[in-house]
Write a protein that holds these residues in place. Structure first.
Motif, PDB file in Angstrom:
ATOM      1  N   ALA A   1       0.913  -1.237   0.048  1.00 26.12           N
ATOM      2  CA  ALA A   1      -0.046  -0.053   0.069  1.00 26.12           C
ATOM      3  C   ALA A   1       0.902   1.261  -0.079  1.00 26.12           C
ATOM      4  N   ALA A   2       2.145   1.249   0.840  1.00 29.15           N
ATOM      5  CA  ALA A   2       2.631   2.318   0.904  1.00 29.15           C
ATOM      6  C   ALA A   2       3.593   2.482  -0.356  1.00 29.15           C
ATOM      7  N   ILE A   3       4.024   1.477  -1.163  1.00 23.92           N
ATOM      8  CA  ILE A   3       4.729   1.704  -2.426  1.00 23.92           C
ATOM      9  C   ILE A   3       3.450   2.323  -3.631  1.00 23.92           C
ATOM     10  N   GLY A   4       2.350   1.777  -3.557  1.00 20.59           N
ATOM     11  CA  GLY A   4       1.176   2.236  -4.460  1.00 20.59           C
ATOM     12  C   GLY A   4       1.121   3.607  -4.268  1.00 20.59           C
ATOM     13  N   GLN A   5       0.944   4.019  -2.877  1.00 19.80           N
ATOM     14  CA  GLN A   5       0.819   5.283  -2.829  1.00 19.80           C
ATOM     15  C   GLN A   5       1.713   6.260  -2.906  1.00 19.80           C
ATOM     16  N   ASN A   6       3.123   5.815  -2.962  1.00 20.19           N
ATOM     17  CA  ASN A   6       4.212   6.473  -3.387  1.00 20.19           C
ATOM     18  C   ASN A   6       4.291   6.701  -4.868  1.00 20.19           C
ATOM     19  N   LEU A   7       3.855   5.664  -5.647  1.00 23.91           N
ATOM     20  CA  LEU A   7       3.563   5.945  -7.127  1.00 23.91           C
ATOM     21  C   LEU A   7       2.615   6.779  -7.408  1.00 23.91           C
ATOM     22  N   VAL A   8       1.411   6.886  -6.811  1.00 22.52           N
ATOM     23  CA  VAL A   8       0.205   7.719  -7.339  1.00 22.52           C
ATOM     24  C   VAL A   8       0.746   9.216  -7.017  1.00 22.52           C
ATOM     25  N   SER A   9       1.578   9.280  -5.781  1.00 21.03           N
ATOM     26  CA  SER A   9       2.054  10.839  -5.419  1.00 21.03           C
ATOM     27  C   SER A   9       3.180  11.206  -6.567  1.00 21.03           C
ATOM     28  N   TRP A  10       3.886  10.068  -7.324  1.00 21.70           N
ATOM     29  CA  TRP A  10       4.839  10.453  -8.295  1.00 21.70           C
ATOM     30  C   TRP A  10       4.004  10.841  -9.747  1.00 21.70           C
ATOM     31  N   LEU A  11       3.037  10.002  -9.822  1.00 31.77           N
ATOM     32  CA  LEU A  11       2.301  10.092 -10.877  1.00 31.77           C
ATOM     33  C   LEU A  11       1.664  11.561 -11.087  1.00 31.77           C
ATOM     34  N   GLU A  12       1.085  11.894  -9.882  1.00 32.89           N
ATOM     35  CA  GLU A  12       0.614  13.184  -9.740  1.00 32.89           C
ATOM     36  C   GLU A  12       1.211  14.483  -9.850  1.00 32.89           C
TER      37      GLU A  12
END
Length: 63
Positions: free
Chosen positions: A32-43
């Motif tokens: 979940a933390a990896i996924g959230q970091n990826l979302v933040s990067w994409l944004e």
């Protein structure tokens, strides 16, 4: 919109994007933390993104 999801992958959890797996984590929380970091990067790159979390399930018999 970019969809990042977390899925069970055997004894691990997988971080998915579109039709591919980006990697595996040993715990749901780590995935979940990896996924959230990826979302933040994409944004930060100007791309709309969403993290879709599935609840971890226990397959133990109910008490």
């Amino acid at each position: 919109m970019e969809i990042i999801s977390i899925a069970r992958a055997g004894q691990a959890w997988a971080v998915k994007h579109r039709d591919g797996y980006l990697g595996h984590a040993k715990s749901y929380e780590e995935a979940a933390a990896i996924g959230q970091n990826l979302v933040s990067w994409l944004e930060s790159e100007g791309r709309r993104a969403e993290l879709v979390l599935s609840e971890p399930r226990s397959f133990a018999a109910p008490k």
